[in-house]
Design a protein around this motif. Sequence first.
Motif, PDB file in Angstrom:
ATOM      1  N   SER A   1      -7.784  -2.720 -44.109  1.00 51.44           N
ATOM      2  CA  SER A   1      -7.595  -1.303 -44.713  1.00 51.44           C
ATOM      3  C   SER A   1      -8.724  -0.739 -45.508  1.00 51.44           C
ATOM      4  CB  SER A   1      -6.357  -1.183 -45.759  1.00 51.44           C
ATOM      5  OG  SER A   1      -6.409  -2.048 -46.722  1.00 51.44           O
TER       6      SER A   1
ATOM      7  N   ARG B   1     -10.104   2.611 -39.728  1.00 46.79           N
ATOM      8  CA  ARG B   1      -8.950   3.651 -39.930  1.00 46.79           C
ATOM      9  C   ARG B   1      -9.042   4.684 -39.124  1.00 46.79           C
ATOM     10  NH1 ARG B   1      -6.583   2.713 -45.407  1.00 46.79           N
ATOM     11  NH2 ARG B   1      -6.041   5.192 -45.268  1.00 46.79           N
TER      12      ARG B   1
ATOM     13  N   GLY C   1      -1.535  -0.758 -45.825  1.00 45.71           N
ATOM     14  CA  GLY C   1      -2.323  -0.027 -45.196  1.00 45.71           C
ATOM     15  C   GLY C   1      -1.609   0.174 -43.885  1.00 45.71           C
TER      16      GLY C   1
ATOM     17  N   MET D   1      -0.445   4.056 -42.596  1.00 42.90           N
ATOM     18  CA  MET D   1      -0.979   4.665 -41.391  1.00 42.90           C
ATOM     19  C   MET D   1      -0.074   4.348 -40.199  1.00 42.90           C
ATOM     20  SD  MET D   1      -4.945   3.493 -41.292  1.00 42.90           S
ATOM     21  CE  MET D   1      -4.771   1.878 -42.004  1.00 42.90           C
TER      22      MET D   1
END
Length: 207
Positions: free
Chosen positions: A103, A109, A144, A148
């Motif tokens: 993360s 990402r 994370g 996401m």
Amino acid sequence: MLKQITSILSLLFVVGLLATACASSDKKNNTVSSGENQPTKEEATASIASTTTQTAATEQAAPKDDDHKIFISDTNEDGTPRTFEQALASLKGKVVYVDFWASWCPPCRQQMPYAKTLHGQFEGKEVAFLYISFDRTGDAWKNGIKQMDINGYHFYPKPEQLSAVAQTYNVMGIPRYMIVDKSGKIVNADAPRPSSSEIVGLLNKLL
């Protein structure tokens, strides 16, 4: 005890390299928004020693599966640490796209929206997306995934197993991807990223 200390020191070195490689990749590709700050090598390695003490807490607070996110335990039924190979074996019979990520890694990402699109293209097909985390803590890993909305199979190995993965498969930078066929054979140990125009064709060939 000596083995555990050696494992931790090895993992410190590996994550330090990953952080450096991640920062280098980020600078080279210039893909990250100004709001996301890449940790220094020291910041990336500082929390690794504490990861060993967080393992039990991580297991107790293990995230629950839902229809789109399946969490593979870091421990086998007999209490031994689960290896990457064992996690991979649980998906035998499917084509597996492995994503080594963290993360704290901006390029990782940046690839996640493309990964989500890739998921959609293989929905209902025998393709599994396996995410192997190099996060510094279990909480960072879980946050994370939530932030996401990363669907797929998730595995956060114990420190000694994470170090073994990095050394065995020469994972010296993230993001890093692999393609595994239905028999469990690694057919591409350094596969294209989700944003690549090649990846759909490579996965389709194995179905």
